[in-house]
Scaffold this motif. Sequence first.
Motif, PDB file in Angstrom:
ATOM      1  N   TYR A 112      18.902  12.067  -6.334  1.00  0.00           N
ATOM      2  CA  TYR A 112      18.696  11.099  -7.399  1.00  0.00           C
ATOM      3  C   TYR A 112      19.678   9.941  -7.304  1.00  0.00           C
ATOM      4  O   TYR A 112      20.704  10.029  -6.629  1.00  0.00           O
ATOM      5  N   GLY A 113      19.371   8.872  -8.025  1.00  0.00           N
ATOM      6  CA  GLY A 113      20.261   7.711  -8.080  1.00  0.00           C
ATOM      7  C   GLY A 113      19.908   6.822  -9.254  1.00  0.00           C
ATOM      8  O   GLY A 113      19.703   5.627  -9.096  1.00  0.00           O
ATOM      9  N   LEU A 114      19.822   7.429 -10.444  1.00  0.00           N
ATOM     10  CA  LEU A 114      19.424   6.642 -11.611  1.00  0.00           C
ATOM     11  C   LEU A 114      20.609   5.943 -12.251  1.00  0.00           C
ATOM     12  O   LEU A 114      20.576   4.737 -12.504  1.00  0.00           O
ATOM     13  N   SER A 115      21.670   6.704 -12.549  1.00  0.00           N
ATOM     14  CA  SER A 115      22.807   6.101 -13.215  1.00  0.00           C
ATOM     15  C   SER A 115      24.096   6.708 -12.681  1.00  0.00           C
ATOM     16  O   SER A 115      24.078   7.677 -11.921  1.00  0.00           O
ATOM     17  N   GLY A 116      25.202   6.120 -13.070  1.00  0.00           N
ATOM     18  CA  GLY A 116      26.507   6.605 -12.668  1.00  0.00           C
ATOM     19  C   GLY A 116      27.540   6.151 -13.671  1.00  0.00           C
ATOM     20  O   GLY A 116      27.303   5.213 -14.450  1.00  0.00           O
ATOM     21  N   TYR A 117      28.689   6.794 -13.647  1.00  0.00           N
ATOM     22  CA  TYR A 117      29.755   6.510 -14.603  1.00  0.00           C
ATOM     23  C   TYR A 117      31.087   6.586 -13.873  1.00  0.00           C
ATOM     24  O   TYR A 117      31.293   7.475 -13.032  1.00  0.00           O
ATOM     25  N   VAL A 118      31.968   5.659 -14.189  1.00  0.00           N
ATOM     26  CA  VAL A 118      33.304   5.649 -13.596  1.00  0.00           C
ATOM     27  C   VAL A 118      34.319   5.458 -14.704  1.00  0.00           C
ATOM     28  O   VAL A 118      34.184   4.550 -15.540  1.00  0.00           O
ATOM     29  N   GLN A 119      35.339   6.319 -14.712  1.00  0.00           N
ATOM     30  CA  GLN A 119      36.419   6.226 -15.699  1.00  0.00           C
ATOM     31  C   GLN A 119      37.725   5.943 -14.953  1.00  0.00           C
ATOM     32  O   GLN A 119      38.101   6.687 -14.052  1.00  0.00           O
ATOM     33  N   SER A 120      38.392   4.857 -15.347  1.00  0.00           N
ATOM     34  CA  SER A 120      39.637   4.477 -14.690  1.00  0.00           C
ATOM     35  C   SER A 120      40.499   3.677 -15.645  1.00  0.00           C
ATOM     36  O   SER A 120      39.988   2.959 -16.524  1.00  0.00           O
ATOM     37  N   GLY A 121      41.813   3.760 -15.451  1.00  0.00           N
ATOM     38  CA  GLY A 121      42.729   2.940 -16.232  1.00  0.00           C
ATOM     39  C   GLY A 121      42.772   1.510 -15.776  1.00  0.00           C
ATOM     40  O   GLY A 121      43.324   0.640 -16.463  1.00  0.00           O
ATOM     41  N   SER A 122      42.182   1.220 -14.623  1.00  0.00           N
ATOM     42  CA  SER A 122      42.141  -0.132 -14.066  1.00  0.00           C
ATOM     43  C   SER A 122      40.702  -0.565 -13.895  1.00  0.00           C
ATOM     44  O   SER A 122      39.929   0.091 -13.189  1.00  0.00           O
ATOM     45  N   ILE A 123      40.324  -1.670 -14.521  1.00  0.00           N
ATOM     46  CA  ILE A 123      38.937  -2.124 -14.401  1.00  0.00           C
ATOM     47  C   ILE A 123      38.617  -2.518 -12.964  1.00  0.00           C
ATOM     48  O   ILE A 123      37.499  -2.294 -12.480  1.00  0.00           O
ATOM     49  N   ASP A 124      39.599  -3.071 -12.234  1.00  0.00           N
ATOM     50  CA  ASP A 124      39.353  -3.417 -10.837  1.00  0.00           C
ATOM     51  C   ASP A 124      39.082  -2.160 -10.011  1.00  0.00           C
ATOM     52  O   ASP A 124      38.228  -2.161  -9.115  1.00  0.00           O
ATOM     53  N   HIS A 125      39.818  -1.098 -10.304  1.00  0.00           N
ATOM     54  CA  HIS A 125      39.603   0.175  -9.613  1.00  0.00           C
ATOM     55  C   HIS A 125      38.202   0.721  -9.911  1.00  0.00           C
ATOM     56  O   HIS A 125      37.473   1.140  -9.003  1.00  0.00           O
ATOM     57  N   ALA A 126      37.821   0.671 -11.186  1.00  0.00           N
ATOM     58  CA  ALA A 126      36.492   1.145 -11.582  1.00  0.00           C
ATOM     59  C   ALA A 126      35.402   0.328 -10.906  1.00  0.00           C
ATOM     60  O   ALA A 126      34.397   0.872 -10.423  1.00  0.00           O
ATOM     61  N   ARG A 127      35.580  -0.985 -10.849  1.00  0.00           N
ATOM     62  CA  ARG A 127      34.578  -1.855 -10.209  1.00  0.00           C
ATOM     63  C   ARG A 127      34.426  -1.526  -8.729  1.00  0.00           C
ATOM     64  O   ARG A 127      33.309  -1.521  -8.188  1.00  0.00           O
ATOM     65  N   ALA A 128      35.540  -1.259  -8.059  1.00  0.00           N
ATOM     66  CA  ALA A 128      35.489  -0.963  -6.626  1.00  0.00           C
ATOM     67  C   ALA A 128      34.718   0.323  -6.354  1.00  0.00           C
ATOM     68  O   ALA A 128      33.947   0.404  -5.393  1.00  0.00           O
ATOM     69  N   VAL A 129      34.927   1.333  -7.190  1.00  0.00           N
ATOM     70  CA  VAL A 129      34.190   2.583  -7.021  1.00  0.00           C
ATOM     71  C   VAL A 129      32.713   2.384  -7.370  1.00  0.00           C
ATOM     72  O   VAL A 129      31.822   2.878  -6.664  1.00  0.00           O
ATOM     73  N   ALA A 130      32.439   1.631  -8.438  1.00  0.00           N
ATOM     74  CA  ALA A 130      31.054   1.377  -8.846  1.00  0.00           C
ATOM     75  C   ALA A 130      30.249   0.732  -7.727  1.00  0.00           C
ATOM     76  O   ALA A 130      29.064   1.030  -7.536  1.00  0.00           O
ATOM     77  N   ALA A 131      30.888  -0.154  -6.974  1.00  0.00           N
ATOM     78  CA  ALA A 131      30.190  -0.861  -5.896  1.00  0.00           C
ATOM     79  C   ALA A 131      29.718   0.082  -4.803  1.00  0.00           C
ATOM     80  O   ALA A 131      28.802  -0.251  -4.041  1.00  0.00           O
ATOM     81  N   ARG A 132      30.290   1.269  -4.733  1.00  0.00           N
ATOM     82  CA  ARG A 132      29.942   2.206  -3.666  1.00  0.00           C
ATOM     83  C   ARG A 132      28.977   3.294  -4.113  1.00  0.00           C
ATOM     84  O   ARG A 132      28.561   4.128  -3.299  1.00  0.00           O
ATOM     85  N   LEU A 133      28.589   3.305  -5.377  1.00  0.00           N
ATOM     86  CA  LEU A 133      27.665   4.320  -5.870  1.00  0.00           C
ATOM     87  C   LEU A 133      26.226   3.865  -5.664  1.00  0.00           C
ATOM     88  O   LEU A 133      25.863   2.741  -6.013  1.00  0.00           O
ATOM     89  N   ARG A 134      25.415   4.757  -5.126  1.00  0.00           N
ATOM     90  CA  ARG A 134      24.015   4.443  -4.825  1.00  0.00           C
ATOM     91  C   ARG A 134      23.150   4.797  -6.027  1.00  0.00           C
ATOM     92  O   ARG A 134      22.389   5.760  -6.034  1.00  0.00           O
TER      93      ARG A 134
END
Length: 475
Positions: free
Chosen positions: A403-425
């Motif tokens: 599946y690849g409908l949604s994803g969630y990232v929790q981080s104290g740094s928004i830049d860190h969260a954005r970087a991980v989000a960019a890699r989720l399919r």
Amino acid sequence: MLEKLQFYIDGKWVDPVTPKTLDVINPSNEEPFARISLGSKADVDKAVAAARRAFESFSRTTKKERVELLQSVMAAYQKRLPEIAEAIHLEMGAPMWLAKAAQAPAALGHIGATLQALIDFQFEVPRGKNQIRYEPVGVCGLITPWNWPINQIAAKVAPALAAGCTMILKPSEIAPLNGILFAQVMEDAGVPAGVFNLINGDGPGVGEAMSRHPDIDMMSFTGSTRAGIAVSKGAADTVKRVALELGGKSANIVLEDADFAQAVKAEMGGLMVNSGQSCNAPTRMFVPRKKQDEIAAMVKAAMEATKIGDGSPGSIGPVVSEAQYNKIQGLIQKGIEEGAKLVTGGLGRPEGVNRGYYVRPTLFADVDNHSTIAREEIFGPVLAMIPYDSEEQAIAMANDSLYGLSGYVQSGSIDHARAVAARLRTGNVHLNGAPVDFTVPFGGYKQSGNGREWGGEFGIEEFLETKAVVGYQTD
């Protein structure tokens, strides 16, 4: 017993061609409280003929006319908001607080987002000496689910209307009453005869007939991946467009720099609301291995504090049916058998509950990402907590899903969260507990489907064909 035995076809409430009924069960007490008719291919033929006739004129309406029509639909819907909330509460078990606060109002969010997008939408765009035209795809078959029923109805009907399409809606036979009320909204709003048609029925009796019908130009389906595949196969012989919003097994990656308390709060909001019956629910929680016990204890406390069946704000209701309840019980049993650590919850109804399809909020820890409960969509208040040793491993495991409908990232740094989000399919990624937003597109990668709904212009574009008029300008 409430009886709603007619269909809405060609601007009239009509009896089915062949009488056949189905009881609607209240999942809170397991008792029938309403009865509907189940349609057949003959009913589909009537509705499609009406929609085909209406398409000739409705497809040529102006944008201004369709804006005014959507405004009328919104006003008519607002008047029926309380009874729609009551219907959803009774037929699929949503507590009244949820039905009033989210389930019923969701349709207004979609209609409003579509309305604003339609006002701004350009259906004719110059390109050099040529013109690009966006035209309605035609007669559309719409099949919607029971878990967020009116949400998905509005997410399809509003943009289809905005595009100039005509349509046949088959709502879920498990939660059909809100769809019947929506048909009354369309009648109240003065939607022209044949533009919107409603037939109740099941997949084999109505859904398959719609998918295979040669005079339906597009199928838009929301539901399970299994059923979406059946719709696609049925539509293949007529090469109609198929848009699918299907299942999910969404990952919630809690990074080491996250606020764990806030991450758990966001997790519980996404998982527990609607008793876990959301296709985009964060049902796989990836946590740093060395922090797993700490985070599991927080999730356990939150689950055990959740009120069940009392209707209070924040409480959860039953799952929708006996079949769904039994499926969830089987998957909980599978988790136990496959060696996951049962932290809280488990088999059977919650303590003190002896009827209704209520499920105990359940947390498994030390879950293997290849185990059954980490792979299959459970569609209940059940969380698989999966430990990771590195961020790279967490991302790889999150993407290791059909599946690849949604994803969630929790981080104290928004830049860190954005970087991980960019890699989720996945089609959606929520950062640090960000809620859903009707103005952004919704849909999935891989076996979570294709196409996009919601998002105003994205939803409208789903129901449009693109035409190039070459040599449009002669000077």
